[in-house]
Design an enzyme around this catalytic site. Structure first.
Site, short mmCIF file in Angstrom:
data_model
loop_
_atom_site.label_atom_id
_atom_site.label_comp_id
_atom_site.label_asym_id
_atom_site.label_seq_id
_atom_site.Cartn_x
_atom_site.Cartn_y
_atom_site.Cartn_z
N ARG A 129 -13.40 38.32 39.04
CA ARG A 129 -13.42 37.81 37.67
C ARG A 129 -12.36 38.46 36.77
NH1 ARG A 129 -16.40 41.50 38.93
NH2 ARG A 129 -16.83 43.31 37.64
N CYS B 120 -18.47 48.78 38.79
CA CYS B 120 -17.55 49.84 39.19
C CYS B 120 -18.22 51.21 39.12
CB CYS B 120 -16.29 49.81 38.32
SG CYS B 120 -16.59 49.89 36.56
#
Length: 639
Positions: free
Chosen positions: A54, A168
Site C-alpha cells: 500500500r 512494521c
C-alpha cells in the site's frame, strides 16, 4: 482548478510532513502534484516488505532503506523541480525544537503513535504553527485542524492508550508483549499452518538472497532429509536467530532503540529433547492434543521460562504435523484451539525474550489475542487529499471554513465523508489552556520515580521533565548537568514524595515542565491513604482532564447533550467482527443548521464528546479516534 490566490499560497508555503508511511506516501504525492514547492519530511522508520502492498512509493529493492529518503527520491522523479528535504530521524530529537517548527507555515501529521502526536501538538502550540492531524483504520479515517487559540488542540480531549499497532512495529521493532502475540498469531502461525501462498514477511529479508543459497529458499518448507524435530529446530533458528541477526545488520533501525538478541535452539535446549512424563496418546484419544500435557505443564497461569517456551514451541509444532497433519494448510488461529494457543504463547514469549519484553502466561496470552483491521490504501489516499484541502485553507487563513472530516465505512444520511466544524479550545485543557491538574497520591509510600513514570511520562507525555516545588528543583534531565546533580536527582527518584529534600505533602503544588516541548503545567497534590487496586491500579489518580459522563443505565458515554438513541454505540466500535453501523436520525427529526459553538454554550454537552479508540491492530497509520456524538455531527453545518 485552484484560484490564483490558492496557487500563490501553495507556492510560497514551507510545509513540514511528519510520517512517511501509509498516509505519508499518499500525502507527499498529493502535495507535490498540488503545487507545493518546499516540503520537509521526518520519519525514523525503514521500509519493510509488509509496507509494499500500500505504500506505493516503495519497491522490493528499497527494503531496509529510510522511508523519508526513498519517498523523496520517488516523488522527485515525477516532480523534479520542487524541494523535498528528508530527515531520517525521530521527531522527538532535540534538533526538531520550537525554532525548527517556527520555520514552517503548516505541519501535517501522519504519525503512528500517541506519544509522538502529543509531542508535535505541543511544539506546534509553542511555535504557533497550525497542525493538521489525521488517522486511518481500515475503511475509517479522519482529518482534524488545530490552530492555537482558534480550535481545540490535539489534547483538548483526553486520549485513552492506543490499542492499534503498526505492522512494521510488529515485524521489526516490538516493544510490547501484544506486538509479539500479533506476530506469532498472524504471521508465524499463518505461515506454518495456514495458506502457504499468502504473502508473509517472516522469511523475506533484504539481504537473504545475497547472504546464502540456504536462506534464499522457502525455509518453511520441510526438507526430504529431515525429521520433524530437525525441521522444528531449523524454523526456530531461522525466526529467532537468523532473522534477528539480519535485522541487527541495519544499524539505522537501532540508533534509538534497544537491540534484540538472537536466540538459537542449541543454546537453550539439549540436542535431543526428552518428554517429562507426558501422555500424548491419552490426549489424542480425547481429541484434545496439548503440548502442555505432553510436557507435564499443568498450570496455564504459570509464566514459562525461555527453555519451557522453547520446549512448548517445538512440541506444539511436532503435534500439529504428526497428529493434525490433514489440517495443515487450512488452519487459522482460534483462541479456543488449545494447541494453537500454546504454540502462539510459546512463540510470543521467545520473541519477547529476544527483545527484552516481560514474558506472560498462557492465560494472559489467550486474553491478549485479538483481531487485526488492516490498512486500506484507498482510505489513505482519501485522507491525504482531505489533509491537503485543509492545509490550503490554513495557508489562505480561511479560518471560518476549517472542517474536521470523518471518512465512514457505511453512509450516514447518504454521506461517506462527514465534515463538521471544529470545536473551540477546551478551557479545561492542561496543554493549551494551562489549567492546573490535581493528583491524589499516597505521599508517604509513592516514590518520585512512580510519579514520573506513571504521571509525568505516562499521562502527560513529557520526555525530558523538570519537576519543581517553588524554586527547588526535585528532578531534571539533561546532558549539561554536573555529575553531583545527576547523583542527587538519581537518589531523589528512590525517595517517597514526603521524604524529598523539599517534602511533597498534601497541599503542595508541583510545577512540571518539558523544556523541549515548551510545555508546563501545575499539579496540586492531595494525600490519600488507600486506593482500589482494581479500579485504581496505579495507586494514584490524576484529575483535571474532562472525561465523558457515563450513562449509568447503559454504561456508555452520553451523546452530545441530545437523545442518545441515534448516537454511535460504543460496542459497535469495539467489536471489530461486526460492521460499524451509523444510524440515521429519526424521520421526524428537524434538520438544524448549526454553527461553531463555544464551550460556554454547550456547558456539559461539549465535554461529553470523548473519543473512542477502535480496539484493533492497525497498520502504520495510527489509531483512529471516533466521536460518540454522531447524531450531533450529522446536524451541524456541512461544507
Amino acid at each position: 482548478m485552484a484560484s490564483d490566490e490558492q496557487l500563490s499560497a501553495i507556492k510560497r508555503a514551507k510545509v513540514l510532513m511528519v510520517g512517511a508511511g501509509g498516509i505519508g506516501c499518499e500525502l507527499l504525492k498529493t502535495l507535490a502534484l498540488s503545487g507545493f514547492q518546499d516540503i520537509h519530511v521526518i520519519d525514523m522508520d525503514t521500509i519493510e516488505v509488509s509496507n509494499l502492498n500500500r505504500q506505493f512509493l516503495f519497491r522490493q529493492s528499497h527494503v531496509g532503506q529510510s522511508k523519508a529518503k526513498v519517498a523523496r527520491d520517488a516523488v522527485l522523479r515525477f516532480r523534479p523541480n520542487i524541494s523535498i528535504t528528508p530527515h531520517h530521524a525521530n521527531v522527538k530529537e532535540s534538533r526538531f525544537n520550537v525554532d525548527f517548527f517556527k520555520e514552517f507555515d503548516v505541519v501535517l501529521n501522519g504519525l503512528d503513535n500517541l506519544d509522538a502526536r502529543r509531542h508535535v501538538n505541543r511544539l506546534c502550540l509553542a511555535a504557533d504553527v497550525p497542525l493538521v492531524e489525521s488517522g486511518t483504520t481500515g475503511f475509517l479515517g479522519q482529518v482534524t485542524v488545530h490552530l492555537k487559540g482558534k480550535t481545540e488542540c490535539y489534547e483538548c480531549q483526553p486520549k485513552p492508550a492506543p490499542k492499534t499497532y503498526p505492522v512494521c512495529t510488529i515485524t521489526s521493532t516490538p516493544s510490547k508483549f501484544v506486538h509479539c502475540i500479533v506476530w506469532a498469531k498472524d504471521l508465524l502461525f499463518a505461515k506454518l499452518f495456514g495458506d502457504k501462498n499468502q504473502e508473509n514477511d517472516l522469511n523475506v529479508r533484504s539481504s537473504d538472497t545475497a547472504s546464502s543459497s540456504e536462506h534464499s529458499e522457502d525455509v518453511f518448507e520441510c526438507r526430504k532429509d529431515e525429521d520433524i524435530e530437525q525441521y522444528g529446530r531449523r524454523i526456530y533458528d531461522h525466526i529467532f536467530g537468523h532473522n534477528i541477526e539480519v535485522a541487527l545488520s541495519n544499524e539505522e533501525t537501532w540508533k534509538n532503540r534497544n537491540k534484540p538478541r538472537p536466540i538459537y535452539s542449541k543454546d537453550i535446549l539439549p540436542m535431543k529433547i526428552t518428554k517429562e512424563n507426558g501422555d500424548t496418546e491419552k490426549d489424542c484419544a480425547t481429541g484434545d492434543v496439548s503440548a502442555m500435557a505432553s510436557l507435564s505443564l499443568k498450570n496455564p497461569q504459570d509464566i514459562w521460562s525461555l527453555a519451557e517456551s522453547s520446549r512448548v514451541f517445538l512440541e506444539a509444532l511436532r503435534l500439529f504435523f504428526s497428529k493434525r497433519g490433514k489440517e495443515i494448510g487450512n488452519l487459522t488461529f482460534d483462541k479456543d484451539d488449545q494447541l494453537a494457543v500454546e504454540f502462539v504463547t510459546a512463540a510470543a514469549n521467545i520473541r519477547a525474550s529476544s527483545f527484552g519484553i516481560p514474558l506472560h502466561s498462557l492465560f494472559e496470552a489467550k486474553g491478549i489475542a485479538g483481531n487485526i483491521v488492516h490498512a486500506v490504501a484507498t482510505t489513505n489516499a482519501i485522507i491525504a487529499g482531505l489533509i491537503v484541502i485543509e492545509a490550503i485553507k490554513v495557508l489562505k487563513k480561511d479560518n471560518n471554513n476549517f472542517r474536521m472530516t470523518y471518512c465512514l465505512e457505511h453512509p450516514s444520511r447518504k454521506l461517506l465523508l462527514m465534515p463538521v466544524e471544529p470545536y473551540e479550545p477546551n478551557k479545561a485543557c492542561p496543554v493549551c489552556s494551562e489549567t492546573p491538574l490535581s493528583l491524589e497520591i499516597n505521599t508517604h509510600h509513592s516514590k518520585l520515580r512512580d510519579f514520573i513514570e506513571k504521571i509525568v511520562k505516562g499521562k502527560l507525555g513529557m520526555n525530558f521533565p523538570v519537576i519543581m516545588q517553588g524554586a527547588s528543583i526535585l528532578y531534571e534531565v539533561g546532558e549539561d548537568l554536573e555529575e553531583d546533580m545527576v547523583a542527587i536527582y538519581a537518589a531523589n527518584l528512590e525517595k517517597a514524595l514526603s521524604e524529598l529534600p523539599s517534602p511533597v505533602t498534601s497541599g503542595t503544588v508541583l510545577t512540571v515542565e518539558d523544556l523541549q516541548q515548551e510545555f508546563s503545567c501545575s499539579i496540586n497534590i492531595k494525600h490519600r491513604e488507600e486506593f482500589d487496586e482494581e479500579k485504581e491500579p496505579d495507586g494514584m489518580v490524576l484529575s483535571g482532564w474532562v472525561e465523558a459522563p457515563v450513562d449509568k443505565d447503559n454504561n456508555k458515554p452520553i451523546g452530545n447533550g441530545e437523545s442518545t438513541s441515534n448516537a454511535l454505540p460504543s460496542e459497535e466500535i469495539l467489536e471489530v467482527e461486526k460492521d460499524v453501523e451509523f444510524q440515521e436520525p429519526s424521520a421526524g427529526a428537524e434538520p438544524i443548521t448549526g454553527k461553531k459553538r463555544t464551550l460556554s454554550e454547550v456547558d456539559g454537552s461539549r465535554n461529553q464528546k470523548t473519543p473512542e479508540k477502535l480496539d484493533v491492530d492497525d497498520d502504520d497509520d495510527d489509531e483512529l479516534v471516533i466521536s460518540n456524538d454522531w447524531e450531533s455531527l450529522t446536524k451541524k453545518k456541512r461544507v
